[in-house]
Design an enzyme around this catalytic site. Sequence first.
Site, PDB file in Angstrom:
ATOM      1  CD  GLU A 175      30.445  43.830  20.679  1.00  0.00           C
ATOM      2  OE1 GLU A 175      30.381  44.507  21.719  1.00  0.00           O
ATOM      3  OE2 GLU A 175      31.464  43.715  19.991  1.00  0.00           O
ATOM      4  CB  ILE A 201      38.940  36.016  22.565  1.00  0.00           C
ATOM      5  CG1 ILE A 201      38.891  35.962  24.092  1.00  0.00           C
ATOM      6  CG2 ILE A 201      39.706  37.246  22.080  1.00  0.00           C
ATOM      7  CD1 ILE A 201      38.074  37.060  24.738  1.00  0.00           C
ATOM      8  N   GLY A 244      11.745  26.979   1.165  1.00  0.00           N
ATOM      9  CA  GLY A 244      11.311  25.599   1.355  1.00  0.00           C
ATOM     10  C   GLY A 244      12.496  24.673   1.584  1.00  0.00           C
ATOM     11  CG  PHE A 256      37.070  44.244  23.305  1.00  0.00           C
ATOM     12  CD1 PHE A 256      37.527  45.544  23.482  1.00  0.00           C
ATOM     13  CD2 PHE A 256      35.978  43.833  24.046  1.00  0.00           C
ATOM     14  CE1 PHE A 256      36.923  46.407  24.385  1.00  0.00           C
ATOM     15  CE2 PHE A 256      35.352  44.682  24.947  1.00  0.00           C
ATOM     16  CZ  PHE A 256      35.831  45.975  25.118  1.00  0.00           C
TER      17      PHE A 256
END
Length: 374
Positions: free
Chosen positions: A358, A154, A334, A120
């Site tokens: 996002e 990307i 720890g 996307f």
Amino acid sequence: MELTEEQAAVRDVVREFAREEIRPTALEADETQAFPEDVWDGLAELDLTSLTVPEEYGGYDADPVTAAIVNEEVAYGMLAVATALSVHSLATSCLAEFGSEDLKEQWLPDMAEGRPVGAFALSEPHAGSNPAEMSTEARTDGDEYVINGEKQWITNGKRAGVYVLFAKTDRDDPSTVTQFLVPADVDGLTVGEKEDKLGLRASDTTSLTFDDVRIPAENRLTEEGRGLSAAFHILTGGRIAIAAQSVGLAQCALDEALEYSQEREQFDQPIGDFQTIRHKLAEMATRTRASRLLTRDAARQRATGDAALAASMAKYFASDTAMHVTNEAVQIHGGYGYVTEGEVERLYRDAKITEIYEGTTEIQKKVIARHLLE
């Protein structure tokens, strides 16, 4: 919120896969920055790479709640894998919702089976939180579009076989953002080197450079100028997915902290007997459960209508919870929580990205406030 019998069954199957197949690979994948392709193939065998592919193209076509459950459980195993899956699902969502019949028939059946991987491509080096400022241009030339520009951050950048690209048809006009489908093997497309990141190290994150890349006009997914509204619509589902992944990450850190608190002894008793540790665990568990409920509420709203407000609330709160819970898990461990061979150190580094991608935490608050004050 009760799950249906089918949703509970899906949760159990994916939970087992995450614990038995994904999580054992996480430390090595983080160290080597290599994506576990065998795990991806396993997700495909479970039909999970087809979450947002309609049934007529060989997909699962999961409802939003089921998709959230899958994202949560996969992230319990490894956030890098869950992120790769959710971005692939963004790409198939765009194709399923906006693509022509020819494009859907050409791409979706194979993507449902996991290959090619989808990506996307929205963000740019100077246009992240405000994508309207993008400079990538796709100008018409006969029956083709010629693309020039650069994309950044990307996910699946190197692994992808196809990209859902957002570009302006007029670089100087913010209202011309349009959505396109770009195969990875086109001439003029250069994929940058993988970013060396704080966390999410097994996920390949790259830049993309488009130098006179030509694609047929048929590869346009939206009408010219409708790309930005399409991106925001699809990203509502993406934000729910990231919220769910944040819950899975927090749950993993909580489980690690619970187990360690009962094994580690100081002053002749398990550290889990000390009130200060018990109070930490109580808050971690409460915030994780609250995040899960917010996320599933957003998913249910997504199934029935507009979920933008609920998605931003879930993404904001769950990512904040992931940071809080992983931080407390490191503190409970720890010194053992600070070294790289431990699980919680990786979870802590991975958690930070959930507040950034996002849509940053600040963007989510902006969206929430806008809805409240409209």
